[in-house]
Write a protein that holds these residues in place. Structure first.
Motif, PDB file in Angstrom:
ATOM      1  N   ASN A 276       0.820  -1.221   0.000  1.00  0.00           N
ATOM      2  CA  ASN A 276       0.000   0.000   0.000  1.00  0.00           C
ATOM      3  C   ASN A 276       0.849   1.265   0.000  1.00  0.00           C
ATOM      4  N   TRP A 277       2.148   1.101   0.087  1.00  0.00           N
ATOM      5  CA  TRP A 277       3.073   2.238   0.122  1.00  0.00           C
ATOM      6  C   TRP A 277       2.930   3.096  -1.122  1.00  0.00           C
ATOM      7  N   PHE A 278       2.774   2.444  -2.291  1.00  0.00           N
ATOM      8  CA  PHE A 278       2.753   3.196  -3.557  1.00  0.00           C
ATOM      9  C   PHE A 278       1.450   3.951  -3.789  1.00  0.00           C
ATOM     10  N   TYR A 279       0.397   3.694  -3.001  1.00  0.00           N
ATOM     11  CA  TYR A 279      -0.860   4.419  -3.185  1.00  0.00           C
ATOM     12  C   TYR A 279      -0.679   5.931  -3.000  1.00  0.00           C
ATOM     13  N   THR A 280       0.133   6.303  -2.030  1.00  0.00           N
ATOM     14  CA  THR A 280       0.301   7.737  -1.738  1.00  0.00           C
ATOM     15  C   THR A 280       0.831   8.476  -2.960  1.00  0.00           C
ATOM     16  N   TYR A 281       1.850   7.906  -3.570  1.00  0.00           N
ATOM     17  CA  TYR A 281       2.395   8.553  -4.764  1.00  0.00           C
ATOM     18  C   TYR A 281       1.367   8.559  -5.890  1.00  0.00           C
ATOM     19  N   GLN A 282       0.738   7.427  -6.141  1.00  0.00           N
ATOM     20  CA  GLN A 282      -0.182   7.332  -7.271  1.00  0.00           C
ATOM     21  C   GLN A 282      -1.382   8.263  -7.121  1.00  0.00           C
ATOM     22  N   PHE A 283      -1.978   8.302  -5.939  1.00  0.00           N
ATOM     23  CA  PHE A 283      -3.194   9.080  -5.744  1.00  0.00           C
ATOM     24  C   PHE A 283      -2.929  10.574  -5.562  1.00  0.00           C
ATOM     25  N   ASN A 284      -1.976  10.900  -4.686  1.00  0.00           N
ATOM     26  CA  ASN A 284      -1.763  12.306  -4.330  1.00  0.00           C
ATOM     27  C   ASN A 284      -0.692  12.996  -5.169  1.00  0.00           C
ATOM     28  N   ALA A 311      -6.689  -8.680 -12.298  1.00  0.00           N
ATOM     29  CA  ALA A 311      -7.048  -9.688 -11.298  1.00  0.00           C
ATOM     30  C   ALA A 311      -7.536 -10.966 -11.971  1.00  0.00           C
ATOM     31  N   LEU A 312      -8.333 -10.824 -13.020  1.00  0.00           N
ATOM     32  CA  LEU A 312      -8.836 -11.992 -13.738  1.00  0.00           C
ATOM     33  C   LEU A 312      -7.685 -12.808 -14.321  1.00  0.00           C
ATOM     34  N   GLY A 313      -6.760 -12.127 -14.985  1.00  0.00           N
ATOM     35  CA  GLY A 313      -5.642 -12.830 -15.602  1.00  0.00           C
ATOM     36  C   GLY A 313      -4.707 -13.463 -14.590  1.00  0.00           C
ATOM     37  N   CYS A 314      -4.381 -12.735 -13.528  1.00  0.00           N
ATOM     38  CA  CYS A 314      -3.439 -13.250 -12.530  1.00  0.00           C
ATOM     39  C   CYS A 314      -4.020 -14.428 -11.763  1.00  0.00           C
ATOM     40  N   GLY A 315      -5.289 -14.339 -11.399  1.00  0.00           N
ATOM     41  CA  GLY A 315      -5.909 -15.433 -10.662  1.00  0.00           C
ATOM     42  C   GLY A 315      -5.896 -16.724 -11.451  1.00  0.00           C
ATOM     43  N   ARG A 316      -6.217 -16.634 -12.724  1.00  0.00           N
ATOM     44  CA  ARG A 316      -6.217 -17.826 -13.580  1.00  0.00           C
ATOM     45  C   ARG A 316      -4.802 -18.373 -13.750  1.00  0.00           C
ATOM     46  N   MET A 388      -1.750  -6.992  -9.489  1.00  0.00           N
ATOM     47  CA  MET A 388      -0.801  -8.098  -9.568  1.00  0.00           C
ATOM     48  C   MET A 388      -0.063  -8.281  -8.250  1.00  0.00           C
ATOM     49  N   TRP A 389       0.345  -7.179  -7.664  1.00  0.00           N
ATOM     50  CA  TRP A 389       1.102  -7.239  -6.394  1.00  0.00           C
ATOM     51  C   TRP A 389       0.237  -7.800  -5.277  1.00  0.00           C
ATOM     52  N   GLN A 390      -0.967  -7.288  -5.140  1.00  0.00           N
ATOM     53  CA  GLN A 390      -1.849  -7.722  -4.053  1.00  0.00           C
ATOM     54  C   GLN A 390      -2.237  -9.190  -4.210  1.00  0.00           C
ATOM     55  N   LEU A 391      -2.598  -9.600  -5.426  1.00  0.00           N
ATOM     56  CA  LEU A 391      -2.999 -10.982  -5.644  1.00  0.00           C
ATOM     57  C   LEU A 391      -1.860 -11.951  -5.361  1.00  0.00           C
TER      58      LEU A 391
END
Length: 492
Positions: A276-284, A311-316, A388-391
């Motif tokens: 979740n570290w990269f959310y700050t840069y991406q959002f703000n 998510a669909l591709g990575c899960g499969r 991809m990272w979270q999955l």
């Protein structure tokens, strides 16, 4: 439910701490499979049906939260209040999450989800209040309350997502959940986009916040429809093993046992922190810093849409039976490493063109501008990378154990490290650190985390999780058994 169904459900055998299977597939409305032609719908208390329900609650609660935060500054022109509220949120989240696995094992997933979902509505309402009163302390307090609630919410969800399915379907379950969850953020992003489509301003209207409040409130009600883990029965007749009457003492002893017997989990901490570290840069520092409100809304819509497809591709791919599980784990790590260089390398090219001073001085980019297309593609890549990272992290945790009690504790530790990292990152941004410093630190953490976590992936993810290798708790609870039921009762 009829009296007959009630009685049947009560008489159905329930595993104790040492039991792994049931003598008979239970009766009752929760276990009835509706037949439509040659297809039978999953029974209500099946892992898949419960996954869909909990994904729907995440669609309405964290999904709306992500849609709001994805606008940058939670829709405000100045992100300072949202930054401080987020620091309070994740500081509380980090503390609660460490113990959340034990707490959820004690309270049960249903009650944990009901309590956990309530914090999202309060958080969104606080920004509506702030629009009219400027009451920043209320926003910060609501962030802290949400941190407590989210700790329970995410831990309970993770129990359903990675301990309910069997080994062959964990990636698919995680992918389906992530798709539905991010569909909430995608649809949620349509609210501010439609409302602000003809606006070139930089903050959202009251109607946007009201829409998020109503949707997240519906998510609270939906949690009452969930079953607890001890009622779940897989198609083969096996059940998820939970302690029948856990005590606070037994759960905290279990927490100590898991951490004591799996010290190598510390090598995955950098991956947990980065998640979740990269959310700050991406959002703000990307979306908020360079785009006006209607373009930020469009960016957010595309960001979360990219997560659904990824998510669909990575899960499969992670569940592909063409390769052994340990081979898929290693290949996934290599692919994620390559994608990290590609995505963040592209981000570096753009980040060199602005800093905080120029971002506040220059005109915000609109989606009608000629240079917008490439910047949208970059933000879409950031969204796909996030999924991809979270999955991958969830899938690796699911590959390390089948024990629902152990997984609840490991996921709690994951969310603890994740939240602690995000607390630090949001605080750094609130202190106005240079954008390039934040970008470089984020990119470095992502690459370093994959290198540090590689030995765990290489050595600990096996072809199958052997029962004797899973933690056996001192109270007798062991890994659940997947014994096939050849003769299920007719009509079930």
């Amino acid at each position: 439910m009829s009296e007959k169904d009630e009685k049947s459900s009560e008489l159905a055998p329930v595993p104790t701490e040492t039991e792994g299977t049931m003598d008979d597939f239970p009766l009752g409305w929760r276990y009835y499979k509706l037949k439509i032609g040659n297809w039978r719908a999953p029974h209500y208390a099946s892992p898949f049906a419960q996954l869909l329900l909990v994904a729907a609650t995440f669609f309405l609660c964290p999904g709306m939260y992500n849609a709001l935060n994805g606008l940058g500054g939670a829709g405000q022109l100045d992100p300072t209040v949202q930054n401080n509220a987020t620091v309070a949120l994740f500081a509380t989240f980090a503390v609660v999450a460490f113990f959340s696995g034990a707490i959820c094992n004690k309270l049960g997933v249903r009650l944990s989800l009901i309590i956990g979902s309530s914090g999202y509505t309060l958080y969104m309402a606080s920004f509506l209040c702030f629009n009219h009163t400027g009451n920043a302390p209320f926003v910060i307090a609501s962030g802290a309350i949400l941190g407590f609630c989210a700790g329970l919410f995410w831990s309970a969800q993770s129990i359903i997502m990675i301990s309910y399915p069997d080994e062959e379907n964990k990636g698919t379950f995680i992918g389906i959940f992530w798709m539905i969850f991010n569909l909430g953020a995608t649809i949620g992003s349509l609210v501010p986009l439609i409302q602000n489509l003809h606006s070139t301003g930089e903050s959202v209207s009251d109607g946007t916040y009201i829409g998020f409040i109503v949707l997240s409130g519906a998510g609270i009600l939906l949690n009452f429809a969930l079953c607890n883990a001890d009622q779940i029965v897989r198609n083969d007749g096996s059940k998820v093993i939970m302690m029948k009457h856990p005590t606070w003492k037994s759960e905290f002893i279990g927490l100590w046992e898991v951490m004591h017997t799996t010290p190598w989990i510390l090598a995955l901490v950098p991956m947990f922190v980065a998640s979740n570290w990269f959310y700050t840069y991406q959002f703000n520092d990307y979306n908020l810093a360079r785009f006006n409100i209607r373009t930020r809304s469009l960016n957010s819509l595309c960001y979360w849409s990219a997560q659904i497809l990824a998510a669909l591709g990575c899960g499969r791919a992670l569940d592909s039976q063409r390769f052994q599980r340990h081979t898929r784990a290693r290949a996934g790590l290599i692919v994620l490493f390559a994608v990290s260089w590609a995505v963040w390398g592209g981000g570096y090219v753009w980040q060199r063109t602005y800093d905080r001073a120029s971002a506040s001085r220059d005109k915000k980019i609109d989606f009608t501008d000629s240079n917008y297309g490439a910047l949208l593609v970059l933000y879409i890549c950031y969204g796909a990378f996030d999924a991809m990272w979270q999955l991958y992290i969830y899938w690796v945790l699911g590959a390390l154990s089948n024990n629902s009690r152990k997984l609840a504790i490991l996921v709690g530790f994951y969310k603890c490290a994740q939240s602690a990292g995000q607390t630090v990152m949001w605080r750094i941004d609130a202190l106005k650190a240079p954008y390039m410093n934040i970008f470089a630190g984020t990119w470095g953490l992502v690459i370093g985390a994959l290198i540090i976590g590689a030995p765990v992936v290489w050595l600990k993810v096996k072809r199958h999780t052997e029962e004797e290798e899973d933690v056996k708790f001192s109270d007798g609870t062991v890994n659940e058994l997947h014994v096939k039921k050849e003769d299920a009762p007719p009509g079930v």
